[in-house]
Design an enzyme around this catalytic site. Structure first.
Site, PDB file in Angstrom:
ATOM      1  N   SER A  14       0.873  -1.256  -0.017  1.00 46.44           N
ATOM      2  CA  SER A  14      -0.044   0.106  -0.127  1.00 46.44           C
ATOM      3  C   SER A  14       0.839   1.230   0.055  1.00 46.44           C
ATOM      4  O   SER A  14       1.761   1.381   0.869  1.00 46.44           O
ATOM      5  CB  SER A  14      -0.804   0.003   1.283  1.00 46.44           C
ATOM      6  OG  SER A  14      -1.340   1.423   1.456  1.00 46.44           O
ATOM      7  N   HIS A  39      -1.602  -1.547  -4.036  1.00 46.20           N
ATOM      8  CA  HIS A  39      -2.788  -1.119  -3.432  1.00 46.20           C
ATOM      9  C   HIS A  39      -2.903   0.457  -3.347  1.00 46.20           C
ATOM     10  O   HIS A  39      -1.844   1.043  -2.660  1.00 46.20           O
ATOM     11  CB  HIS A  39      -2.755  -1.805  -1.786  1.00 46.20           C
ATOM     12  CG  HIS A  39      -3.990  -1.660  -1.012  1.00 46.20           C
ATOM     13  ND1 HIS A  39      -5.321  -2.325  -1.369  1.00 46.20           N
ATOM     14  CD2 HIS A  39      -4.552  -0.635  -0.047  1.00 46.20           C
ATOM     15  CE1 HIS A  39      -6.250  -1.894  -0.411  1.00 46.20           C
ATOM     16  NE2 HIS A  39      -5.630  -0.718   0.366  1.00 46.20           N
ATOM     17  N   ASP A  41      -4.665   3.744  -1.848  1.00 47.01           N
ATOM     18  CA  ASP A  41      -5.927   3.897  -0.808  1.00 47.01           C
ATOM     19  C   ASP A  41      -6.445   5.629  -0.972  1.00 47.01           C
ATOM     20  O   ASP A  41      -5.688   6.305  -1.125  1.00 47.01           O
ATOM     21  CB  ASP A  41      -5.131   4.008   0.740  1.00 47.01           C
ATOM     22  CG  ASP A  41      -5.078   2.645   0.940  1.00 47.01           C
ATOM     23  OD1 ASP A  41      -6.213   1.960   1.135  1.00 47.01           O
ATOM     24  OD2 ASP A  41      -3.865   2.233   1.591  1.00 47.01           O
ATOM     25  N   MET A  43      -8.935   8.347  -0.151  1.00 44.56           N
ATOM     26  CA  MET A  43      -9.732   8.944   1.193  1.00 44.56           C
ATOM     27  C   MET A  43     -10.334  10.160   0.738  1.00 44.56           C
ATOM     28  O   MET A  43      -9.515  11.156   0.182  1.00 44.56           O
ATOM     29  CB  MET A  43      -8.986   8.941   2.243  1.00 44.56           C
ATOM     30  CG  MET A  43      -8.199   7.739   2.697  1.00 44.56           C
ATOM     31  SD  MET A  43      -7.118   7.754   4.297  1.00 44.56           S
ATOM     32  CE  MET A  43      -6.518   6.129   4.080  1.00 44.56           C
ATOM     33  N   HIS A  72      -8.484   1.171  -3.385  1.00 39.51           N
ATOM     34  CA  HIS A  72      -9.398   0.913  -2.131  1.00 39.51           C
ATOM     35  C   HIS A  72     -10.214   2.205  -1.902  1.00 39.51           C
ATOM     36  O   HIS A  72      -9.502   3.347  -1.413  1.00 39.51           O
ATOM     37  CB  HIS A  72      -8.601   0.452  -1.193  1.00 39.51           C
ATOM     38  CG  HIS A  72      -9.300   0.399   0.104  1.00 39.51           C
ATOM     39  ND1 HIS A  72      -8.511   0.454   1.454  1.00 39.51           N
ATOM     40  CD2 HIS A  72     -10.493   0.527   0.530  1.00 39.51           C
ATOM     41  CE1 HIS A  72      -9.523   0.142   2.355  1.00 39.51           C
ATOM     42  NE2 HIS A  72     -10.740   0.144   1.869  1.00 39.51           N
ATOM     43  N   MET A  74     -12.264   4.342  -0.025  1.00 38.04           N
ATOM     44  CA  MET A  74     -12.683   4.869   1.360  1.00 38.04           C
ATOM     45  C   MET A  74     -13.392   6.303   1.039  1.00 38.04           C
ATOM     46  O   MET A  74     -12.809   7.323   1.576  1.00 38.04           O
ATOM     47  CB  MET A  74     -11.464   4.996   2.425  1.00 38.04           C
ATOM     48  CG  MET A  74     -11.168   3.684   2.795  1.00 38.04           C
ATOM     49  SD  MET A  74      -9.549   3.843   3.407  1.00 38.04           S
ATOM     50  CE  MET A  74      -8.380   3.542   2.019  1.00 38.04           C
ATOM     51  N   MET A 143     -11.232  -5.481   6.787  1.00 42.34           N
ATOM     52  CA  MET A 143     -10.542  -4.431   7.369  1.00 42.34           C
ATOM     53  C   MET A 143      -9.922  -4.832   8.588  1.00 42.34           C
ATOM     54  O   MET A 143     -10.952  -5.089   9.600  1.00 42.34           O
ATOM     55  CB  MET A 143     -11.193  -2.971   7.646  1.00 42.34           C
ATOM     56  CG  MET A 143     -11.416  -2.094   6.086  1.00 42.34           C
ATOM     57  SD  MET A 143      -9.910  -1.913   5.223  1.00 42.34           S
ATOM     58  CE  MET A 143      -8.958  -0.958   6.237  1.00 42.34           C
ATOM     59  N   GLY A 148      -8.294   4.828   7.543  1.00 44.47           N
ATOM     60  CA  GLY A 148      -8.224   6.308   7.486  1.00 44.47           C
ATOM     61  C   GLY A 148      -6.677   6.533   7.660  1.00 44.47           C
ATOM     62  O   GLY A 148      -6.059   7.558   7.310  1.00 44.47           O
ATOM     63  N   PHE A 149      -5.767   5.535   8.151  1.00 44.96           N
ATOM     64  CA  PHE A 149      -4.338   6.082   8.766  1.00 44.96           C
ATOM     65  C   PHE A 149      -3.593   4.539   8.382  1.00 44.96           C
ATOM     66  O   PHE A 149      -4.156   3.453   8.859  1.00 44.96           O
ATOM     67  CB  PHE A 149      -4.131   6.583   9.758  1.00 44.96           C
ATOM     68  CG  PHE A 149      -4.695   8.135   9.865  1.00 44.96           C
ATOM     69  CD1 PHE A 149      -4.412   8.935   9.485  1.00 44.96           C
ATOM     70  CD2 PHE A 149      -6.040   7.971  10.535  1.00 44.96           C
ATOM     71  CE1 PHE A 149      -5.008  10.534   9.425  1.00 44.96           C
ATOM     72  CE2 PHE A 149      -6.756   9.133  10.796  1.00 44.96           C
ATOM     73  CZ  PHE A 149      -6.341  10.412  10.070  1.00 44.96           C
ATOM     74  N   GLY A 150      -2.527   4.632   7.862  1.00 47.35           N
ATOM     75  CA  GLY A 150      -1.278   3.754   7.950  1.00 47.35           C
ATOM     76  C   GLY A 150      -0.836   3.641   9.257  1.00 47.35           C
ATOM     77  O   GLY A 150      -1.101   4.487  10.309  1.00 47.35           O
ATOM     78  N   GLY A 151      -0.201   2.357   9.479  1.00 48.65           N
ATOM     79  CA  GLY A 151       0.731   2.465  10.711  1.00 48.65           C
ATOM     80  C   GLY A 151       0.064   2.131  12.026  1.00 48.65           C
ATOM     81  O   GLY A 151       0.307   1.984  13.128  1.00 48.65           O
ATOM     82  N   ASP A 178      -6.386  -5.894   5.371  1.00 53.13           N
ATOM     83  CA  ASP A 178      -5.741  -4.533   5.297  1.00 53.13           C
ATOM     84  C   ASP A 178      -5.809  -3.827   6.549  1.00 53.13           C
ATOM     85  O   ASP A 178      -6.714  -3.410   7.283  1.00 53.13           O
ATOM     86  CB  ASP A 178      -6.553  -3.739   4.261  1.00 53.13           C
ATOM     87  CG  ASP A 178      -5.994  -2.512   3.801  1.00 53.13           C
ATOM     88  OD1 ASP A 178      -4.833  -1.980   4.508  1.00 53.13           O
ATOM     89  OD2 ASP A 178      -6.724  -1.584   3.176  1.00 53.13           O
ATOM     90  N   GLY A 179      -4.530  -3.638   7.110  1.00 54.78           N
ATOM     91  CA  GLY A 179      -4.443  -2.919   8.252  1.00 54.78           C
ATOM     92  C   GLY A 179      -3.778  -3.532   9.363  1.00 54.78           C
ATOM     93  O   GLY A 179      -4.107  -4.599   9.856  1.00 54.78           O
ATOM     94  N   GLY A 180      -2.360  -2.978   9.526  1.00 51.38           N
ATOM     95  CA  GLY A 180      -1.374  -3.817  10.823  1.00 51.38           C
ATOM     96  C   GLY A 180      -1.006  -5.084  10.188  1.00 51.38           C
ATOM     97  O   GLY A 180      -0.400  -5.769  11.350  1.00 51.38           O
ATOM     98  N   GLY A 200       1.353  -1.543   4.395  1.00 50.88           N
ATOM     99  CA  GLY A 200       1.869  -0.201   4.177  1.00 50.88           C
ATOM    100  C   GLY A 200       3.060   0.034   4.943  1.00 50.88           C
ATOM    101  O   GLY A 200       4.174   0.172   4.374  1.00 50.88           O
TER     102      GLY A 200
END
Ligand code: DX5
Ligand code: ZN
Length: 221
Positions: A14, A39, A41, A43, A72, A74, A143, A148-151, A178-180, A200
């Site tokens: 990502s 990927h 993102d 937003m 993606h 959002m 998800m 909304g945010f990476g990391g 997707d996420g973490g 990401g």
């Protein structure tokens, strides 16, 4: 360009955590690790509390890469804006069930436009909300953070929904997460049935992106 057939595990970088001032170069680095998909993102500051890229950035990146672009969205109005991302060069459109006005029509329209379609559920959204639409899609995105945010930190409870999604769609549809996602969370999501691993921060937050991708891949085995 077709979505890679279900059945193989794919690591999908990502660009959200990449250097946006050198995107083409960032993408070249992950390409050299042999990834197939990228990927993107999107937003809108409305569906999620952040703003990122629109179709012009996708179109610019398209000139620099032959990777499969997984967009993606959002955004609050996916039905309205999805075609602009297809025109810009996206190969798959992922949209959220929480906001889609007419998900079945959107999937149909995307297929008519020659791209694949993916439905996404937020951590709070039950799998029962996509019972009808998921089998029409090419991929389902679960998800594992609030978008909304990476990391952000991986949410184990959200990841458990992958089991239910896999039961719902069988083996022919990809299940993306997707996420973490990093080398410590990969094994759990793959054991639940995910085969498409967005990452990401775990990739672009590392100096050596190729090594970072390898680390995630080797956590699968
Ligand atoms: C989050 C985005 C993700 C994000 C994941 O809202 O949808 O694609 O880039 O980032 P990491 O892997 O850092 O959690
Ligand atoms: Zn994403």
């Amino acid at each position: 360009m077709k979505l890679p057939k279900a059945g193989t595990v794919e690591v999908v970088p990502s660009i959200l955590s990449a250097d946006f001032g050198s995107l083409a170069d960032e993408v070249k680095q992950v390409e050299s690790a042999g990834v197939k998909m990228l990927h993107l993102d999107v937003m809108d500051g409305h569906f999620v509390p952040n703003l990122t890229i629109g179709p012009p950035v996708v179109a610019s990146l398209r000139k620099h890469s032959d990777l499969f672009f997984d967009a993606h969205l959002m955004i609050t109005e996916p039905d309205k804006y999805a075609p602009a991302f297809v025109d810009a060069g996206a190969n798959n459109i992922t949209f959220h069930i929480e906001v889609a006005k007419n998900p079945a029509k959107l999937v149909e329209d995307l297929h008519k436009m020659g791209v694949s379609a993916s439905i996404c559920v937020n951590p709070e959204t039950p799998v029962s909300n996509i019972r009808d639409i998921a089998p029409m899609c090419d991929m389902v995105l679960v998800m594992t953070v609030r978008p909304g945010f990476g990391g952000q930190k991986f949410m184990p409870a959200a990841a458990q929904k992958i089991v239910e999604v896999r039961q719902l769609v069988g083996e022919k549809i990809r299940v993306e997460v997707d996420g973490g996602i990093d080398s410590t969370t990969t094994q759990a999501v793959v054991s639940y049935g995910a085969d498409t691993l967005v990452a990401g921060n775990a990739i672009f937050g590392q100096k050596d992106r190729v090594k970072a991708i390898e680390a995630i891949r080797s956590a699968v085995k």
